[in-house]
Design a protein around this motif. Structure first.
Motif, short mmCIF file in Angstrom:
data_model
loop_
_atom_site.label_atom_id
_atom_site.label_comp_id
_atom_site.label_asym_id
_atom_site.label_seq_id
_atom_site.Cartn_x
_atom_site.Cartn_y
_atom_site.Cartn_z
N ILE A 1 0.86 -1.19 0.00
CA ILE A 1 0.00 0.00 0.00
C ILE A 1 0.89 1.23 0.00
CG2 ILE A 1 -1.80 1.25 1.26
CD1 ILE A 1 -2.73 -1.44 2.37
N SER A 2 0.71 2.09 -1.01
CA SER A 2 1.64 3.20 -1.21
C SER A 2 0.90 4.54 -1.30
CB SER A 2 2.49 2.94 -2.46
OG SER A 2 1.66 2.62 -3.55
N TRP B 1 0.63 8.99 -2.24
CA TRP B 1 0.48 9.78 -3.47
C TRP B 1 1.63 10.74 -3.74
CZ3 TRP B 1 1.00 14.53 -1.54
CH2 TRP B 1 0.49 14.81 -0.27
N ASN B 2 2.58 10.86 -2.83
CA ASN B 2 3.56 11.94 -3.01
C ASN B 2 4.66 11.60 -4.00
OD1 ASN B 2 4.50 10.06 -1.13
ND2 ASN B 2 5.93 11.52 -0.28
N LYS C 1 -1.91 -1.76 -3.92
CA LYS C 1 -3.00 -0.76 -3.96
C LYS C 1 -2.36 0.62 -3.88
CE LYS C 1 -5.39 1.69 -1.76
NZ LYS C 1 -5.47 3.16 -2.09
N SER D 1 -2.24 4.82 -4.16
CA SER D 1 -3.18 5.83 -3.67
C SER D 1 -4.20 6.17 -4.74
CB SER D 1 -2.43 7.11 -3.28
OG SER D 1 -3.37 8.14 -3.03
N GLU D 2 -5.44 6.33 -4.30
CA GLU D 2 -6.50 6.67 -5.27
C GLU D 2 -6.24 8.03 -5.94
OE1 GLU D 2 -9.20 7.36 -1.84
OE2 GLU D 2 -10.27 8.66 -3.21
N GLY E 1 -8.49 3.71 0.08
CA GLY E 1 -7.92 2.99 1.21
C GLY E 1 -8.99 2.32 2.04
N PHE F 1 3.43 -0.94 4.16
CA PHE F 1 2.63 0.29 4.07
C PHE F 1 3.51 1.52 4.17
CE2 PHE F 1 0.53 3.73 6.47
CZ PHE F 1 -0.47 4.06 5.57
N GLY G 1 2.71 5.61 4.34
CA GLY G 1 1.62 6.57 4.39
C GLY G 1 1.59 7.26 5.74
N GLY G 2 0.41 7.71 6.11
CA GLY G 2 0.28 8.51 7.31
C GLY G 2 0.28 7.67 8.59
N THR H 1 -3.21 6.31 9.63
CA THR H 1 -3.63 5.15 8.82
C THR H 1 -2.89 3.89 9.29
OG1 THR H 1 -3.76 6.70 6.97
CG2 THR H 1 -3.99 4.38 6.44
N LEU I 1 6.30 5.94 7.80
CA LEU I 1 5.24 6.90 8.10
C LEU I 1 5.73 8.35 8.01
CD1 LEU I 1 3.76 4.84 11.06
CD2 LEU I 1 3.26 4.65 8.62
N GLY I 2 4.99 9.22 8.64
CA GLY I 2 5.25 10.65 8.49
C GLY I 2 6.45 11.14 9.29
N CYS J 1 8.16 12.77 2.63
CA CYS J 1 8.20 12.47 4.06
C CYS J 1 9.51 12.97 4.68
CB CYS J 1 8.04 10.98 4.29
SG CYS J 1 9.26 10.01 3.39
N GLU K 1 2.48 16.97 11.35
CA GLU K 1 3.00 16.94 9.99
C GLU K 1 2.06 17.70 9.06
OE1 GLU K 1 2.82 13.25 7.76
OE2 GLU K 1 4.85 13.61 7.05
P1 NDP Z 1 -2.46 7.84 3.80
O1 NDP Z 1 -2.08 7.18 5.06
O2 NDP Z 1 -3.70 8.63 3.75
O3 NDP Z 1 -2.57 6.81 2.61
C1 NDP Z 1 -1.52 5.95 2.23
C2 NDP Z 1 -2.09 4.77 1.49
O4 NDP Z 1 -2.91 4.02 2.39
C3 NDP Z 1 -3.00 5.16 0.33
O5 NDP Z 1 -2.88 4.20 -0.70
C4 NDP Z 1 -4.36 5.08 0.98
O6 NDP Z 1 -5.37 4.92 0.04
C5 NDP Z 1 -4.21 3.86 1.85
N1 NDP Z 1 -5.15 3.75 2.95
C6 NDP Z 1 -5.83 4.74 3.58
N2 NDP Z 1 -6.62 4.22 4.55
C7 NDP Z 1 -6.44 2.88 4.53
C8 NDP Z 1 -6.96 1.79 5.29
N3 NDP Z 1 -7.83 1.98 6.27
N4 NDP Z 1 -6.55 0.55 5.00
C9 NDP Z 1 -5.64 0.34 4.03
N5 NDP Z 1 -5.13 1.32 3.26
C10 NDP Z 1 -5.49 2.58 3.52
O7 NDP Z 1 -1.20 8.73 3.39
P2 NDP Z 1 -1.10 9.69 2.17
O8 NDP Z 1 -1.39 8.98 0.90
O9 NDP Z 1 -1.88 10.91 2.52
O10 NDP Z 1 0.46 9.98 2.17
C11 NDP Z 1 1.00 10.94 2.97
C12 NDP Z 1 1.63 10.35 4.21
O11 NDP Z 1 2.58 9.37 3.85
C13 NDP Z 1 2.38 11.38 4.99
O12 NDP Z 1 2.15 11.22 6.36
C14 NDP Z 1 3.82 11.06 4.67
O13 NDP Z 1 4.73 11.50 5.64
C15 NDP Z 1 3.79 9.59 4.56
N6 NDP Z 1 4.93 9.12 3.80
C16 NDP Z 1 5.94 8.43 4.43
C17 NDP Z 1 7.06 8.04 3.76
C18 NDP Z 1 8.15 7.25 4.41
O14 NDP Z 1 8.88 6.57 3.70
N7 NDP Z 1 8.30 7.28 5.72
C19 NDP Z 1 7.23 8.36 2.34
C20 NDP Z 1 6.12 9.06 1.77
C21 NDP Z 1 5.01 9.42 2.49
P3 NDP Z 1 -6.15 6.18 -0.57
O15 NDP Z 1 -5.18 7.28 -0.80
O16 NDP Z 1 -6.64 5.64 -1.82
O17 NDP Z 1 -7.18 6.53 0.44
#
Ligand code: NDP
Length: 480
Positions: A146-147, A149-150, A173, A175-176, A206, A224, A226-227, A230, A249-250, A282, A384
């Motif tokens: 799960i990846s 959007w940035n 999966k 990002s949408e 997600g 994973f 993302g945030g 999440t 994560l963030g 991030c 963040e």
């Molecule tokens: P999100 O956590 O919102 O989403 C990340 C991915 O998880 C998306 O594909 C999203 O889908 C999916 N997702 C959301 N909710 C669920 C769920 N309940 N179950 C399973 N999958 C889910 O993060 P962002 O896309 O907003 O990305 C930004 C965040 O990512 C920031 O906090 C950033 O710091 C972090 N990040 C961390 C990095 C690192 O390497 N440490 C690198 C890059 C970013 P959908 O978008 O389709 O809802």
């Protein structure tokens, strides 16, 4: 209008429900393509295909898997311009940045892990003259990836490459908000030689598709990025199945500028580290901590530099920043700045949404924004923002610098600027972060451990860390 389709079992397919989501182009705010709003039934179909494909893929010689991934890298490279344009259109970033950073790195991810599996060594331990152990490494099974959007293709392939190289099959999966380059990738998988079912990509939200993947009992591993919030939901959903999880994560990354720093280099790199990719990385620096004796001179030069950065049409080669990824994200960024202003913090530059002329007027532009923050307590110093917003805070002593640097829930990355070797090494030891850069920023070697401490993640990616995560170890002990 382009209609994106899922890629399951080697075929391009519609979502079973027939439902699609709008895909909005950040530079002008128009809907320019549609993507599947996949649900649990699509995910189940993809997982079943991946499960069927697993024994054969796992049994392939590593040279064969490596050759396929090398071919995939070459195919992307042959279409670099197309991928870069698509990434810019989908994400809002400057096309030149996608050409220089995102797509080359996606290519490198495949090449790196294709090479890495050929050079991997496993352990053997001799206990006595007649007892020894050797360690087997096996792929885990169907990997759920799960990846965000940035850096859409860059971070998706950072997971796909090691997962596939080590013999797992995959359901990913993206990002949408940014499905396009993953969709382009699906068009190359068969040509590269990946057998049906080995790599499946399911598009959607997600909450629906992502959650179904996390909760699927036949997916023993979730990677994973993302945030942080999440990740907490995913961790709870995955725990009852004892899944292997990796969380990137963030961050709320500090940059420490000591008085003896090379000021030209520190200012230039801090501008990049705060605002590259619209601050949507991030690893971006979001808190600059500056030794008081050089605070005024640094701040003056930094603010002048921030004002001079060109925010503009992502298609223009001289645009340093393009649009933020979505209207919702721009509102979130603007909300942080508005609250900082209400709290009495001084906005040194930026801080208002930008409307560009002509057909870009509905794009999601936000300027480089610099805020003066007296200490670590305001929300803008703790949460963040993930946008082009950075705070400047003076420190008087080394201890105060370290206290400020560590005073957030996060621990992802830090950049330290000093000419003093002792200060550099001491700070590297004292700061709680997974990545420490000294007199540089985002200088990446794919072999090094990459990941965060505290709320910035669990586990490490990169080199052997990825190879270990995507495999199970099995120790074999023999008595002769
Ligand atoms: P999100 O956590 O919102 O989403 C990340 C991915 O998880 C998306 O594909 C999203 O889908 C999916 N997702 C959301 N909710 C669920 C769920 N309940 N179950 C399973 N999958 C889910 O993060 P962002 O896309 O907003 O990305 C930004 C965040 O990512 C920031 O906090 C950033 O710091 C972090 N990040 C961390 C990095 C690192 O390497 N440490 C690198 C890059 C970013 P959908 O978008 O389709 O809802």
């Amino acid at each position: 209008m382009e209609i994106i389709r899922n890629y399951i079992d080697g075929r391009s397919v519609e979502p079973r429900s027939g439902l699609y989501l709008d895909n909005v182009r950040p530079r002008d705010g128009t809907v320019y393509s549609r993507l599947p709003d996949s649900d649990a039934s699509d995910v189940a179909e993809a997982v079943a295909a991946a499960k069927r494909a697993f024994p054969e893929w796992k049994a392939k010689k590593r040279q064969e898997r490596a050759a396929i991934l090398q071919k995939l890298a070459n195919l992307i490279e042959g279409r670099l311009a197309q991928f870069a344009e698509a990434e810019s259109e989908d994400q809002g970033k400057p096309k030149t940045l996608a050409e220089r950073m995102d797509i080359p790195r996606a290519i490198e991810n495949f090449r790196f892990f294709a090479g890495a599996i050929l050079h991997q060594e496993e352990a053997a331990h001799q206990s006595t003259d007649s007892v020894f152990n050797y360690t087997l490494r096996e792929p885990v099974g169907v990997a759920g990836l799960i990846s965000p959007w940035n850096l859409p293709l860059y971070l998706l392939t950072w997971k796909l490459a090691p997962a596939l190289a080590t013999g797992n099959t995959v359901v990913a999966k993206p990002s949408e908000l940014t499905p396009m380059t993953a969709y382009l990738l699906t068009q190359l998988l068969t040509e590269a030689g990946l057998p049906p079912g080995v790599c499946n990509i399911v598009f959607g939200t997600g909450a629906r598709a992502g959650d179904a993947l996390v909760a699927h009992p036949d997916v023993p591993l979730i990677s994973f990025t993302g945030g942080t919030e999440t990740a907490s939901v995913i961790g709870q959903r995955a725990a009852p199945f004892y899944k292997k999880t990796s969380f990137e994560l963030g961050g709320k990354n500090p940059g420490l500028i000591f008085a003896d720093a090379d000021l030209d280099a520190a200012v230039a790199a801090s501008l990049r580290s705060a605002f590259l990719n619209q601050g949507e990385i991030c690893l971006c620096t979001s808190r600059l901590l500056i030794e008081a004796s050089i605070f005024d001179v640094f701040a003056t030069r930094f603010v002048a530099g921030a004002k001079a950065l060109k925010l503009g049409d992502p298609r223009q080669p001289d645009s340093f920043m393009g649009a933020l990824v979505s209207q919702g994200h721009r509102s979130k960024v603007a909300g942080f700045v508005a609250r900082a202003r209400e709290q009495g913090l001084q906005i040194l530059c930026g801080g208002e949404e930008v409307v560009l002329p002509g057909d870009l007027s509905k794009g999601f532009y936000y300027p480089p924004t610099v805020i003066l923050a007296p200490d670590a307590s305001p929300e803008i110093m703790q949460k963040e923002v993930f946008g082009p917003v950075v705070t400047l805070t003076p420190f008087r002593t080394y201890d105060e610098a370290i206290r400020l640097a560590n005073q957030t829930p996060y621990g992802l990355a830090t950049s330290i600027w000093t000419q003093n070797l002792n200060t550099a090494h001491r700070a590297a030891r004292d700061i709680q972060a997974g990545q420490i850069w000294i007199n540089t920023w985002m200088n990446r070697d794919l072999r090094v451990p990459f990941g965060g401490m505290k709320a910035s993640g669990i586990g490490r990616e990169g080199g052997r860390h990825s190879l270990e995560f995507y495999t199970e170890e099995k120790n074999v002990c023999i008595q002769i």
